[in-house]
Design a protein around this motif. Structure first.
Motif, PDB file in Angstrom:
ATOM      1  N   ASN A   1      -7.260  -2.337   6.155  1.00 52.01           N
ATOM      2  CA  ASN A   1      -8.477  -1.903   5.258  1.00 52.01           C
ATOM      3  C   ASN A   1      -8.092  -2.315   3.808  1.00 52.01           C
ATOM      4  O   ASN A   1      -8.946  -2.553   3.168  1.00 52.01           O
ATOM      5  CB  ASN A   1      -8.720  -0.634   5.471  1.00 52.01           C
ATOM      6  N   ALA A   2      -6.656  -2.193   3.476  1.00 43.73           N
ATOM      7  CA  ALA A   2      -6.398  -2.630   2.288  1.00 43.73           C
ATOM      8  C   ALA A   2      -5.570  -4.046   2.009  1.00 43.73           C
ATOM      9  O   ALA A   2      -5.447  -4.152   1.039  1.00 43.73           O
ATOM     10  CB  ALA A   2      -5.160  -1.375   1.813  1.00 43.73           C
ATOM     11  N   ASN A   3      -5.747  -4.703   3.201  1.00 48.41           N
ATOM     12  CA  ASN A   3      -5.565  -5.977   3.165  1.00 48.41           C
ATOM     13  C   ASN A   3      -4.000  -6.306   2.548  1.00 48.41           C
ATOM     14  O   ASN A   3      -3.549  -7.070   1.715  1.00 48.41           O
ATOM     15  CB  ASN A   3      -6.463  -7.150   2.140  1.00 48.41           C
ATOM     16  N   ALA A   4      -3.224  -5.173   2.874  1.00 41.41           N
ATOM     17  CA  ALA A   4      -1.758  -4.967   2.604  1.00 41.41           C
ATOM     18  C   ALA A   4      -0.728  -5.484   3.468  1.00 41.41           C
ATOM     19  O   ALA A   4      -1.090  -5.257   4.820  1.00 41.41           O
ATOM     20  CB  ALA A   4      -1.422  -3.553   2.157  1.00 41.41           C
ATOM     21  N   ARG A   5       0.145  -6.435   3.270  1.00 39.74           N
ATOM     22  CA  ARG A   5       1.196  -6.830   4.223  1.00 39.74           C
ATOM     23  C   ARG A   5       2.068  -5.681   4.550  1.00 39.74           C
ATOM     24  O   ARG A   5       2.651  -5.649   5.766  1.00 39.74           O
ATOM     25  CB  ARG A   5       2.254  -7.747   3.354  1.00 39.74           C
ATOM     26  N   TYR A   6       2.529  -4.757   3.744  1.00 39.08           N
ATOM     27  CA  TYR A   6       3.235  -3.375   3.927  1.00 39.08           C
ATOM     28  C   TYR A   6       2.846  -2.140   3.398  1.00 39.08           C
ATOM     29  O   TYR A   6       2.207  -2.276   2.451  1.00 39.08           O
ATOM     30  CB  TYR A   6       4.728  -3.621   3.386  1.00 39.08           C
TER      31      TYR A   6
ATOM     32  N   LEU B   1       0.873  -1.052   0.008  1.00 34.17           N
ATOM     33  CA  LEU B   1       0.099   0.055   0.216  1.00 34.17           C
ATOM     34  C   LEU B   1       0.980   1.152   0.053  1.00 34.17           C
ATOM     35  O   LEU B   1       1.724   1.556   0.932  1.00 34.17           O
ATOM     36  CB  LEU B   1      -0.855  -0.089   1.218  1.00 34.17           C
ATOM     37  N   PRO B   2       0.864   2.190  -1.159  1.00 33.16           N
ATOM     38  CA  PRO B   2       1.487   3.250  -1.300  1.00 33.16           C
ATOM     39  C   PRO B   2       0.956   4.246  -0.050  1.00 33.16           C
ATOM     40  O   PRO B   2      -0.268   4.464   0.085  1.00 33.16           O
ATOM     41  CB  PRO B   2       1.461   3.796  -2.329  1.00 33.16           C
TER      42      PRO B   2
ATOM     43  N   PRO C   1       6.130   1.096  13.762  1.00 31.97           N
ATOM     44  CA  PRO C   1       7.080   0.392  13.309  1.00 31.97           C
ATOM     45  C   PRO C   1       7.384   0.340  11.634  1.00 31.97           C
ATOM     46  O   PRO C   1       6.251   0.291  10.974  1.00 31.97           O
ATOM     47  CB  PRO C   1       6.679  -1.196  13.728  1.00 31.97           C
ATOM     48  N   HIS C   2       8.628   0.410  11.314  1.00 31.88           N
ATOM     49  CA  HIS C   2       8.859   0.424   9.901  1.00 31.88           C
ATOM     50  C   HIS C   2      10.394   0.423   9.789  1.00 31.88           C
ATOM     51  O   HIS C   2      11.197   0.486  10.464  1.00 31.88           O
ATOM     52  CB  HIS C   2       8.375   1.911   9.162  1.00 31.88           C
TER      53      HIS C   2
END
Length: 236
Positions: free
Chosen positions: A62-67, A30-31, A184-185
């Motif tokens: 909400n975007a079902n994104a891993r990162y 997800l950008p 966290p990132h």
């Protein structure tokens, strides 16, 4: 051939390992936009790391994104949350790396054989927190990768000059108390010249210094495209 062309040539002709775990057939990216265009990030959210983390987590869920991903050459307003980015001449707001947002303890892998250049716990509010800089040597070209916002455990057992094998997990995302009080990132940044610094290098610069810093800090997509393949957003 200049440094960038030499690096591009090498990366296109050699095996480059993943930086984080990612399955391009099932996982999503997800950008995330941290410029003034993002009206959702209110001063109240930015002032509270837990609220900021909740905002990021909700976006990913909400975007079902891993990162979440993004940030290179991005003029970010979020750095107003910390005096660490203020200078007398002009506040630092231009981001020089790519951020990968995800859960604390997410494993980080070395993309190519390297040695430890330096490491440090940059423990200011808004700073990198635990930081590792690896040195890569390709024939006559040397370049560096900075891994910031790590867990403190990532620094355990390190020594300057220690060899880190390609593909080896050597670090992980840190919690807020260890990563400079951010959600966290991983901050992932490339540099051709460390300019005498150790354990630290600016990840954010003044806009008036943009051309100078971007020349020394090429787009991390050069490496990350080998991890994320076609899932990498166009603006990263």
């Amino acid at each position: 051939m200049n440094y960038l062309e030499e690096l591009q040539d090498f990366l296109s002709n050699n095996l480059i390992h993943k930086v984080v775990d990612f399955n391009p057939t099932t996982d999503q990216l997800l950008p995330l936009d941290f410029t003034a265009n993002n009206k959702e990030l209110t001063p109240e959210i930015l002032a509270d790391t837990d609220l900021f983390s909740l905002w990021v987590n909700n976006k990913l869920a909400n975007a079902n994104a891993r990162y979440g991903i993004g940030g290179y050459n991005e003029h970010r307003t979020i750095y107003s949350r910390s005096e660490h980015f203020d200078t007398l001449e002009e506040p630092r707001r231009l981001h020089l790396g790519t951020d990968i947002w995800g859960p604390a303890e997410t494993p980080i892998y070395n993309f190519y054989d390297a040695t430890v250049h330096s490491f440090k716990f940059n423990d200011n509010f808004g700073d990198y927190g635990a930081t590792i800089i690896l040195k890569y040597e390709i024939e006559d070209l040397e370049f560096y990768a900075l891994y910031g916002h790590l867990s403190l455990a990532s620094l355990s057992g390190l020594a300057e000059g220690k060899f880190i094998l390609a593909g080896k997990q050597f670090a992980s995302f840190g919690v807020k108390e260890e990563n400079g009080f951010w959600p966290p990132h991983l901050h992932f940044q490339l540099m051709f010249d460390m300019q005498g610094m150790k354990g630290d290098y600016p990840g954010v610069c003044r806009f008036t210094k943009r051309d100078e810093f971007l020349q020394n800090c090429p787009n991390p997509e050069l490496i990350l495209k080998h991890t994320f393949t076609s899932a990498l957003p166009k603006n990263t």
